[in-house]
Structure formats: C-alpha cells, structure tokens
Design an enzyme around this catalytic site. Sequence first.
Site, PDB file in Angstrom:
ATOM      1  N   ASP A  55      28.692 -12.395   3.430  1.00 23.75           N
ATOM      2  CA  ASP A  55      28.350 -12.066   2.034  1.00 23.75           C
ATOM      3  C   ASP A  55      27.057 -11.052   1.538  1.00 23.75           C
ATOM      4  OD1 ASP A  55      28.536 -10.997  -0.047  1.00 23.75           O
ATOM      5  OD2 ASP A  55      27.852 -12.362  -1.587  1.00 23.75           O
ATOM      6  N   GLU A 133      -1.586  -2.222  13.328  1.00 21.43           N
ATOM      7  CA  GLU A 133      -2.396  -3.485  13.163  1.00 21.43           C
ATOM      8  C   GLU A 133      -1.818  -4.199  11.805  1.00 21.43           C
ATOM      9  OE1 GLU A 133      -6.080  -1.060  13.038  1.00 21.43           O
ATOM     10  OE2 GLU A 133      -5.591   0.276  14.704  1.00 21.43           O
ATOM     11  N   GLU A 135      -2.942  -6.667   9.385  1.00 20.51           N
ATOM     12  CA  GLU A 135      -3.855  -7.355   8.186  1.00 20.51           C
ATOM     13  C   GLU A 135      -3.376  -8.058   7.200  1.00 20.51           C
ATOM     14  OE1 GLU A 135      -7.089  -3.232   8.552  1.00 20.51           O
ATOM     15  OE2 GLU A 135      -6.599  -3.792   6.678  1.00 20.51           O
ATOM     16  N   GLU A 190     -11.816  -9.241   8.849  1.00 17.14           N
ATOM     17  CA  GLU A 190     -12.331  -7.941   8.230  1.00 17.14           C
ATOM     18  C   GLU A 190     -12.654  -7.864   6.516  1.00 17.14           C
ATOM     19  OE1 GLU A 190     -11.464  -5.115   7.825  1.00 17.14           O
ATOM     20  OE2 GLU A 190     -10.155  -4.486   9.919  1.00 17.14           O
ATOM     21  N   GLU A 197      -8.137  -9.559  10.298  1.00 17.01           N
ATOM     22  CA  GLU A 197      -6.776  -8.760  11.235  1.00 17.01           C
ATOM     23  C   GLU A 197      -6.303  -9.390  12.378  1.00 17.01           C
ATOM     24  OE1 GLU A 197      -7.091  -4.130  12.841  1.00 17.01           O
ATOM     25  OE2 GLU A 197      -8.186  -4.534  11.429  1.00 17.01           O
ATOM     26  N   HIS A 246      -1.884   0.273   9.766  1.00 17.63           N
ATOM     27  CA  HIS A 246      -2.025   1.383  10.966  1.00 17.63           C
ATOM     28  C   HIS A 246      -0.899   1.246  12.041  1.00 17.63           C
ATOM     29  CE1 HIS A 246      -6.318   1.246   9.489  1.00 17.63           C
ATOM     30  NE2 HIS A 246      -5.454   1.332   8.297  1.00 17.63           N
ATOM     31  N   ARG A 317     -11.984   7.741  10.012  1.00 12.81           N
ATOM     32  CA  ARG A 317     -11.122   6.870   8.912  1.00 12.81           C
ATOM     33  C   ARG A 317     -11.084   7.476   8.038  1.00 12.81           C
ATOM     34  NH1 ARG A 317     -11.035   2.699  13.333  1.00 12.81           N
ATOM     35  NH2 ARG A 317     -12.608   2.200  14.945  1.00 12.81           N
ATOM     36  N   GLU A 334      -2.802   8.097  15.049  1.00  7.95           N
ATOM     37  CA  GLU A 334      -2.616   6.575  13.821  1.00  7.95           C
ATOM     38  C   GLU A 334      -2.407   7.154  12.826  1.00  7.95           C
ATOM     39  OE1 GLU A 334      -5.829   2.903  13.739  1.00  7.95           O
ATOM     40  OE2 GLU A 334      -6.712   5.317  12.796  1.00  7.95           O
ATOM     41  N   ARG A 336      -1.989   5.809   9.492  1.00  5.06           N
ATOM     42  CA  ARG A 336      -3.735   5.438   9.368  1.00  5.06           C
ATOM     43  C   ARG A 336      -2.746   4.733   7.503  1.00  5.06           C
ATOM     44  NH1 ARG A 336      -8.111   3.732  10.729  1.00  5.06           N
ATOM     45  NH2 ARG A 336      -8.620   3.505   8.415  1.00  5.06           N
TER      46      ARG A 336
END
Length: 445
Positions: A55, A133, A135, A190, A197, A246, A317, A334, A336
């Site tokens: 359903d 990645e 986390e 982390e 992570e 990421h 970063r 990457e 982020r």
Amino acid sequence: MNSTDLQKQKVINEIEENGVEFIRLQFVDIFGVLKSVNITTDELDNAFDGNLMFDGSSIDGFARINESDQCLKPDPDTFQVMPWRPKEKGVARMICDVYTPDGKPFEGCPRNTLKRALKEVRETGLELNVGPEGEFFLFHIDEKGCPVFHIHDHAGYFDLAPVDRGENARRDIVLTMKKMGFRIEASHHEVAPGQHEIDFKYDEALKTADKWVTFKDVVKNIAKQHNLYATFMPKPFYRENGSAMHCNQSLFKNGENIFYDSSTECGLSQVAHYYIGGLLKHAKGITAIGNPIVNSYKRLKPGYEAPVQIGWSKSNRSTLIRVPASRGSATRVELRSPDPTANPYLIFAVMVKAGLHGIKNKITPPESIEEDVYNLSPKKRAQLDLDHLPRDLYAALKAMEEDPLIKETISEHTYNRFLEAKYKEWSDYAEQIHDWEIKSYLGKY
C-alpha cells in the site's frame, strides 16, 4: 542464462550456503527513511517477478489512497546477509525499486530517480563515483531502550579510549561493515562530544547510495547492542560541531578520472571547473534536498566547519566546495553542505545534474577562495561579494522552487510531495513555543 538470471541464481546459492530463512526487502521513502518488509525464502521467486504488492498510500510521499497499489522489485545485486542477526535461520536483505502495478518504474521512488540521472551520465560516456563521509552521535538509552539526551563521552577529535568511550561500538560497526563488503578507509572520534566518523571507499553512485542506506542501518543496530543510540541528527548540541555528509564526487571516462589534468598548475581539468560551476550555480536550489530538516540549518553556521557562503577552494574547509589535495585517479570535488538526514538517492541525483549542467553550459566558477571565509575582513568580503546558502528550511524550500533543475531531476511527483511535507514541517516548528523563548521572555515582559 542471461545476467539477471545469473544474479538470481547467485542469490539462491548464497541463501543455501548461509542458511538464510528470512529476507528483508528494503527501500526508502522520499525523505530517506528506510522501510522494510520481511519474506521467507519460499516467496523469493514471487518477489523477483514483481508480484509483491504493498500500500503506497501508507508510505510518506508515495501515493494517494486512490492510486495506492505498488510493488517491490528486489535488486539481486544488493543481496547481503545481515551479520548481526542469528546465524541459524539467518536474515539477509535486498534493496528494492518501486514499480507501479503495470510494471513501470514508479517516478516517486528515490532509487529510480537516481537511476534516471545516472542514465544521462552514462549516455555521455561517463560514470559518477561518490564517497560520502559518515558522521553520527552516540547517546545513552533508558531502561525502555529509548534515547535520552545524555551524551556517552566528552572526547574530541581523534581522541582514544578511555576518553573515547564509543571506541568499542565503533570497532564493531566497522567489523560488521567489512563482513558486508565495505572497504573502510578511516574511523575515529570527531570534534564534538559523542560524535564519530566512519568513511568507506567511494563507488559508483547507485552502489554508494545503497551502501549509505546500509551504513546507517548497521550503525543504529550495532550501537543498540552496546546500549547506545546512534543519531544522524545534524546538530544536537548548541555551540558544538554538527554531523555532515560531505559528498566527494568524481567523473570517470574509460577508467580515467576526467577531473584530473596534469598540465594545469592545480591539477584540475576544465571539466572539473565547469562541474564546480554547475554545483555553485544550483547550490541554493540543492540545499533543501541536502539539508531537509529544520535542525539542518543549526549546523550551517559560521565557525563549525560547515559552509555558510557559496564559494569554492582548493584547500580550506570553510567553503561550500573543497577540492582535496589528492590528484590523479583520486581527484575529486567535495560538496560540504549535505548532512546525514539527506536522502542519498535524491542528493546524488541533483548533485550530478547540477554538475552536468555546468559542463554542458561551460559555467566557469569564480576564483577559488584560499582564505578562511569565516574571518574575512569586511573589505575582502565586499570584494568577493559572496552569496549565502539559505539560512533556514523555509528559505531553502523557496530556493528549491526557484530552480527548475530540481523539479526536472526528482520528478514532479516527488517535488510536490516533498515541498508539501517540508512546508508543513516548517510551519509546525515555527508555531511551537521553544524553551529559549520561555527562558528569555517569560520573566522579562
């Protein structure tokens, strides 16, 4: 015997070898929530033939009551024994695609959405690889097994036991993932208390999305065995880093990474620059898909290793897009901004469509920013004229509506259901009276 029949026979052989009695047929709704139905091995042929109906109106965002019949078709290539279940009368799982009763792929199925996007990639002779990645936070549970807001440790980045009290749980998660065919690249504590992570090796985008769904399932189940609760909520703590997803991505052609160009000073090809240009152009529209809950925007604040403004960098970063230092076959872009509440099939689909749009239209990104975006001087900030990511879910939904690429990618069905549900979520949140308001205003006015 064709390749599909060979895959099915391989599944049957593995069932016999491992003593499997039960199979979980898994899929996700449009919000990335894992769903499952159990069958015995006696029903396997029926499932492969697409005769297992359910359903759809009972699944968030799938179908209305008058069009509710849908069916699951398991992908034999995703067969995995669940190593944390009993070995006798064991349990395995397969990830499914959702179809309509007349045998057509259901356009609201997130896995079908990613398949459609990847078909366009393959038609240009390319293959998309993605490496997310992972986390998450670990919390204690009460005597009923429910999570309590009591973090299990106060360790920091790369700390070891006994400070890192989640090391045993993390180890068992990694070992379980390895039994399921994952190649683990790193696992560690982390930055935030109770935060962990685990990174697994990149793969073709559809396989990676399937692996991400499995990764979250493994993390939650193994954490439970350690009397802990694993949450992928992006930002459980004020003034602490949040959890990200990421997304490292690269395009390959004939086995070669086309983001790499040894003749350029930075090692990036023109294609990579155009791909970055496409991601930046559609960054606002993508945000609601990559950051789909109210809490997501508590993470996207300056100073917590999360992006706030729309720009890219070859190193630091603090930008929305970073190009890690590795070159050659490991050259990658990457993104982020996404967090672990994102539906992997949808975010991968809109990412690659944005990147392809950049390549097709030769969208050149602005100059890379190698300074810390969080601490730019007012003069430098004015010179760069950086745009902001949406600051809350409501703004992100508005940005999504203003970007035609999103609707084109995820289908009108998913687009409408997603917006409807998320505007309601925002409205419910906005109408609530929060503890902060009581503490700040009750005794003051």
